[in-house]
Enzyme design. Structure first.
Site, short mmCIF file in Angstrom:
data_model
loop_
_atom_site.label_atom_id
_atom_site.label_comp_id
_atom_site.label_asym_id
_atom_site.label_seq_id
_atom_site.Cartn_x
_atom_site.Cartn_y
_atom_site.Cartn_z
N THR A 1 -15.52 18.30 8.47
CA THR A 1 -16.52 19.09 7.51
C THR A 1 -17.20 19.44 8.21
O THR A 1 -17.86 19.41 8.62
CB THR A 1 -17.15 17.38 6.28
OG1 THR A 1 -18.13 18.11 6.21
CG2 THR A 1 -16.81 16.90 7.18
N ASP B 1 -21.41 15.24 7.74
CA ASP B 1 -22.49 13.59 7.22
C ASP B 1 -20.89 12.16 7.47
O ASP B 1 -21.63 12.15 6.74
CB ASP B 1 -22.66 14.62 5.80
CG ASP B 1 -21.42 14.55 5.51
OD1 ASP B 1 -20.42 14.67 5.68
OD2 ASP B 1 -21.20 14.35 3.96
N ASP C 1 -20.46 19.74 6.60
CA ASP C 1 -21.45 18.89 6.55
C ASP C 1 -22.04 17.50 7.37
O ASP C 1 -22.67 17.54 7.24
CB ASP C 1 -21.35 18.24 5.00
CG ASP C 1 -20.21 18.79 4.09
OD1 ASP C 1 -20.83 19.94 3.63
OD2 ASP C 1 -20.20 18.32 3.20
N ASP D 1 -15.51 12.64 4.56
CA ASP D 1 -15.52 10.90 3.66
C ASP D 1 -15.18 10.32 3.00
O ASP D 1 -13.90 9.20 3.01
CB ASP D 1 -16.62 10.41 2.86
CG ASP D 1 -17.43 9.34 2.69
OD1 ASP D 1 -17.92 9.05 3.83
OD2 ASP D 1 -18.12 9.48 1.50
O1 F6P Z 1 -17.63 19.02 2.17
C1 F6P Z 1 -17.66 20.18 2.04
C2 F6P Z 1 -18.39 20.65 1.02
O2 F6P Z 1 -18.45 22.57 1.07
C3 F6P Z 1 -19.82 20.33 0.79
O3 F6P Z 1 -20.53 21.38 1.36
C4 F6P Z 1 -19.94 21.44 -0.93
O4 F6P Z 1 -20.64 20.33 -1.58
C5 F6P Z 1 -18.11 20.93 -1.46
O5 F6P Z 1 -17.61 20.91 0.05
C6 F6P Z 1 -18.07 21.99 -2.36
O6 F6P Z 1 -16.44 21.85 -2.96
P1 F6P Z 1 -16.12 22.77 -3.60
O7 F6P Z 1 -15.27 23.38 -2.37
O8 F6P Z 1 -15.02 21.60 -4.54
O9 F6P Z 1 -17.05 23.91 -4.14
#
Ligand code: F6P
Length: 337
Positions: free
Chosen positions: A135, A139, A137, A107
């Site tokens: 991703t 989403d 997710d 996103d």
């Molecule tokens: O968007 C991918 C993701 O792994 C999410 O599932 C999670 O909330 C976020 O990124 C974690 O981000 P970071 O790598 O900045 O901790």
């Protein structure tokens, strides 16, 4: 051969996802095959600001289809969210003579893509930008599937299967937190696939007594002496859920936060194949002189959708999957509540 496209940039941005490398490979090989030069922009949008790039040819993407992570590195750029940052990025595009950019990510990556597309148009630049959804997710509203989701599901399943072995031996309760940002796709798919006692997702308001305690009771009444509770990070903190279970019924759960392990590992067949199709489609879209598009998987077909319209789309969460989980879990007794 490449129409107006002579040179394009490719970047990965936001949280990495298994299959990003396969997408980079597909973009580079498709472009090179049509006589288009390919520049890898490192560290996402911030690499465009700082002019951090590497020239890529067909052989520089050899033997990466099986590798997790991203050879181009990734980042989340705050500076790119400001007009000034994007102006610097556009200056790099001019300097490198980029006619198009393929941005691989989620996103945030696409919001950046839309912003730079608009700013380029305002400055009278002909820069075509195409996004590829990647991703763990899953989403992204416009696409039924995002690269990396299947690999992350399989990683979670492998970990939870292992946890189950020890939970079963000790007759314990396990509370496992999985990623997903604000979405519960990962948790629900994984929950179904491991036969979880209960799954908590942000799309469904959690009633602790009904969704957790009563499910544990039903499992116990059905003869089970170990329990697997899967929590989407967007639905609550596993440690807190574990504490609540302890306070409510006196059992002492073990809590596991799967964390970033979910983002690593070799991509599955589904992710390699989808990434290859999407990477190919992204370059064909640019060759067709189309910009401002997001490559999406819609009913099994690869489509390119208008970026603005695509970003306004919301994905209908398939709540029937939750019904399936309930129908199958705890020897089929959970749906009787
Ligand atoms: O968007 C991918 C993701 O792994 C999410 O599932 C999670 O909330 C976020 O990124 C974690 O981000 P970071 O790598 O900045 O901790």
């Amino acid at each position: 051969m490449g129409g107006k496209m002579r040179r394009i940039g490719v970047l990965t941005s936001g949280g990495d996802a298994p299959g990003m490398n396969a997408a980079v490979r597909a973009v580079v090989r498709t472009a090179v095959g049509q006589g288009i030069e390919c520049i890898g922009i490192r560290r996402g949008w911030s690499g465009l600001i700082t002019s951090d790039f590497v020239q890529l040819d067909g052989s520089s993407v050899s033997r990466i289809i099986n590798r997790g992570g991203t050879i181009l590195y990734t980042a989340r750029s705050i500076e790119f969210m400001e007009e000034e940052g994007r102006a610097k990025a556009l200056a790099t595009c001019k300097l490198l003579g980029l006619d198009g950019i393929v941005a691989i990510g989620g996103d945030g990556t696409f919001r950046g893509a839309l912003a730079i597309s608009r700013q380029a148009a305002k400055d009278g630049m002909d820069l075509k930008v195409v996004g590829i959804p990647a991703t763990i997710d899953n989403d992204i509203g416009c696409s039924h599937y995002t690269i990396g989701f299947d690999s992350a599901c399989n990683t979670c399943i492998e970990c939870i299967d292992k946890l189950r072995d020890t939970m079963q031996s000790h007759e314990r309760c396990s509370v496992v937190e999985v990623m997903g940002r604000h979405a519960g796709y990962l948790a629900l798919y994984v929950g179904i696939a491991v036969g979880a006692t209960a799954v908590l997702i942000p799309e469904r308001p959690v009633d602790f007594e009904r969704d957790v305690i009563e499910n544990i009771r039903r499992a116990r009444l059905a003869g089970t002496t170990h329990y697997m509770i899967v929590v989407a990070e967007g639905a609550g903190k596993a440690f807190y859920i574990g504490q609540q279970i302890n306070e409510a019924i006196g059992i002492d759960p073990r809590v596991t936060v799967l964390g970033h392990i979910q983002r690593g590992g070799s991509p599955t067949a589904r992710d390699r194949e989808t990434a290859s199709r999407m990477g190919y489609a992204a370059v064909q879209t640019l060759v067709g002189d189309k910009g401002n598009r997001i490559i999406s998987l819609v009913d099994g077909q690869i489509r390119d959708l208008d970026m603005e319209e695509a970003l306004a789309m919301t994905k209908q969460f398939q709540m029937d999957r939750y019904d399936i989980l309930e129908a199958l879990t705890n020897n089929g007794t959970s749906h009787l509540r």
